[in-house]
Design a protein around this motif. Structure first.
Motif, PDB file in Angstrom:
ATOM      1  N   UNK A 140     -12.009  41.992  42.043  1.00 25.69           N
ATOM      2  CA  UNK A 140     -11.444  42.340  40.748  1.00 25.69           C
ATOM      3  C   UNK A 140      -9.955  42.639  40.900  1.00 25.69           C
ATOM      4  N   UNK A 141      -9.150  42.345  39.871  1.00 27.03           N
ATOM      5  CA  UNK A 141      -7.729  42.711  39.916  1.00 27.03           C
ATOM      6  C   UNK A 141      -7.585  44.217  40.081  1.00 27.03           C
ATOM      7  N   UNK A 142      -6.532  44.639  40.748  1.00 30.49           N
ATOM      8  CA  UNK A 142      -6.359  46.064  41.018  1.00 30.49           C
ATOM      9  C   UNK A 142      -5.008  46.564  40.526  1.00 30.49           C
ATOM     10  N   UNK A 143      -4.965  47.862  40.345  1.00 32.46           N
ATOM     11  CA  UNK A 143      -3.734  48.574  40.029  1.00 32.46           C
ATOM     12  C   UNK A 143      -3.784  49.888  40.773  1.00 32.46           C
ATOM     13  N   UNK A 147       5.123  54.213  44.725  1.00 28.29           N
ATOM     14  CA  UNK A 147       4.728  52.840  45.025  1.00 28.29           C
ATOM     15  C   UNK A 147       3.722  52.396  43.971  1.00 28.29           C
ATOM     16  N   UNK A 148       3.976  51.243  43.384  1.00 32.71           N
ATOM     17  CA  UNK A 148       3.058  50.669  42.395  1.00 32.71           C
ATOM     18  C   UNK A 148       2.651  49.295  42.892  1.00 32.71           C
ATOM     19  N   UNK A 149       1.351  49.075  43.059  1.00 34.04           N
ATOM     20  CA  UNK A 149       0.816  47.802  43.521  1.00 34.04           C
ATOM     21  C   UNK A 149      -0.161  47.275  42.488  1.00 34.04           C
ATOM     22  N   UNK A 150      -0.029  45.998  42.139  1.00 33.39           N
ATOM     23  CA  UNK A 150      -0.930  45.459  41.135  1.00 33.39           C
ATOM     24  C   UNK A 150      -1.080  43.951  41.300  1.00 33.39           C
ATOM     25  N   UNK A 151      -2.249  43.474  40.959  1.00 32.41           N
ATOM     26  CA  UNK A 151      -2.563  42.057  41.090  1.00 32.41           C
ATOM     27  C   UNK A 151      -1.778  41.224  40.084  1.00 32.41           C
ATOM     28  N   UNK A 194      -4.584  59.219  45.909  1.00 32.49           N
ATOM     29  CA  UNK A 194      -4.138  57.851  45.657  1.00 32.49           C
ATOM     30  C   UNK A 194      -4.944  57.313  44.485  1.00 32.49           C
ATOM     31  N   UNK A 195      -4.231  56.806  43.503  1.00 36.97           N
ATOM     32  CA  UNK A 195      -4.913  56.278  42.328  1.00 36.97           C
ATOM     33  C   UNK A 195      -5.587  54.961  42.692  1.00 36.97           C
ATOM     34  N   UNK A 196      -6.848  54.840  42.346  1.00 37.63           N
ATOM     35  CA  UNK A 196      -7.581  53.614  42.612  1.00 37.63           C
ATOM     36  C   UNK A 196      -8.298  53.187  41.336  1.00 37.63           C
ATOM     37  N   UNK A 197      -7.516  52.599  40.439  1.00 36.63           N
ATOM     38  CA  UNK A 197      -8.063  52.164  39.163  1.00 36.63           C
ATOM     39  C   UNK A 197      -8.349  50.672  39.242  1.00 36.63           C
ATOM     40  N   UNK A 198      -9.587  50.315  39.367  1.00 38.42           N
ATOM     41  CA  UNK A 198      -9.959  48.901  39.461  1.00 38.42           C
ATOM     42  C   UNK A 198     -10.098  48.344  38.038  1.00 38.42           C
ATOM     43  N   UNK A 199      -9.288  47.359  37.775  1.00 39.49           N
ATOM     44  CA  UNK A 199      -9.204  46.808  36.423  1.00 39.49           C
ATOM     45  C   UNK A 199     -10.194  45.656  36.279  1.00 39.49           C
TER      46      UNK A 199
END
Length: 267
Positions: A12-15, A80-84, A260-265
């Motif tokens: 799944x795409x991640x943020x 740090x912001x990481x996203x698909x 650490x935020x782990x919000x799976x979109x």
């Protein structure tokens, strides 16, 4: 703790977003977009072969599959912001195969990602960042070649095998290229030998563990791929000018925030 590699490769795409303080990370790559926003102090970010200074109220943007790393100056903090890529599909489609000519963007109104509780809010914030990028820089074709793809494979091999025996000879067998060819290619592309890169990568991982776990130093040395504690201590001191034990006692921090935020979109 694995922070950076393989982002965007999940089902799944991640943020994700989190804060780091006084933190260094060696060159690496992943499929995700990465935003490095400086909240305090200054950092130097290396993207491919260029190094940029990023100050407070600025952020650096790293596009997917760009080799990059960063070094924070003392008393510095960054978000740090990481996203698909899929999360900003319209932007990704338009600028596919392009990268910013100047990846350092001014932003005196940092976005509140903590308040983004749903996919629409998250996308809205990310597209706001996309707008700032488009307004402040031009885009150039991303350099792609078979040689660069091979270097990506080598770095990916290190990401997956640094905790155990990890040599260029083993990597060459796994990747399917001649050892001598890979050695010269890696040195030319990364401006550092495979062995030195691997050592810095392992020591960077060790710094994280020293500051964020209570594991014994012997165990940490083993966890990052060293079979000999004396070798680990010597290499750590060469790169940090102090021993692992003294580093753990210093005021220098390698923090990730409270969580650490782990919000799976999902969409």
């Amino acid at each position: 703790m694995v922070l950076f590699q393989h982002f965007g490769l999940e089902a799944k795409p991640i943020f994700k977003h989190f804060d780091l303080s006084d933190f260094n990370y060696p060159p690496h790559l992943h499929r995700a977009f990465e935003i490095i926003f400086v909240k305090r102090g200054q950092l130097h970010v290396q993207i491919e072969k260029q190094t940029y200074s990023v100050n407070k109220q600025q952020f650096a943007v790293v596009f997917p599959n760009q080799i990059h790393g960063f070094n924070m100056l003392p008393n510095s903090t960054a978000t740090i912001v990481l996203f698909s890529p899929e999360i900003i599909g319209a932007f990704n489609e338009q600028y596919h195969d392009l990268v910013p000519e100047n990846p350092v963007i001014f932003d005196n109104h940092p976005l509140d990602f903590d308040g983004a509780t749903n996919i629409f809010a998250i996308k809205g914030l990310l597209y706001t960042l996309c707008s700032k990028i488009v307004e402040q820089t031009t885009f150039i074709p991303q350099k792609t070649s078979e040689k660069l793809s091979i270097v990506h494979e080598i770095i990916d091999y290190i990401n997956n095998h640094y905790t155990h025996e990890c040599t260029l000879q083993l990597a060459s067998t796994a990747i399917g290229y001649d050892y001598v060819y890979l050695s010269k290619l890696f040195q030319k592309t990364m401006d550092i030998s495979f062995t030195k890169y691997l050592n810095r990568f392992r020591i960077s991982k060790a710094r994280q563990l020293l500051k964020n776990t209570d594991e014994p130093i012997t165990q940490i040395a083993f966890n990052v791929g060293y079979a000999n504690l004396r070798t680990f201590n010597r290499n750590f001191k060469l790169l940090n000018e102090i021993s692992p034990a003294d580093y753990r006692k210093t005021d220098k921090t390698t923090t990730y925030g409270k969580a650490i935020q782990e919000n799976y979109i999902s969409g």
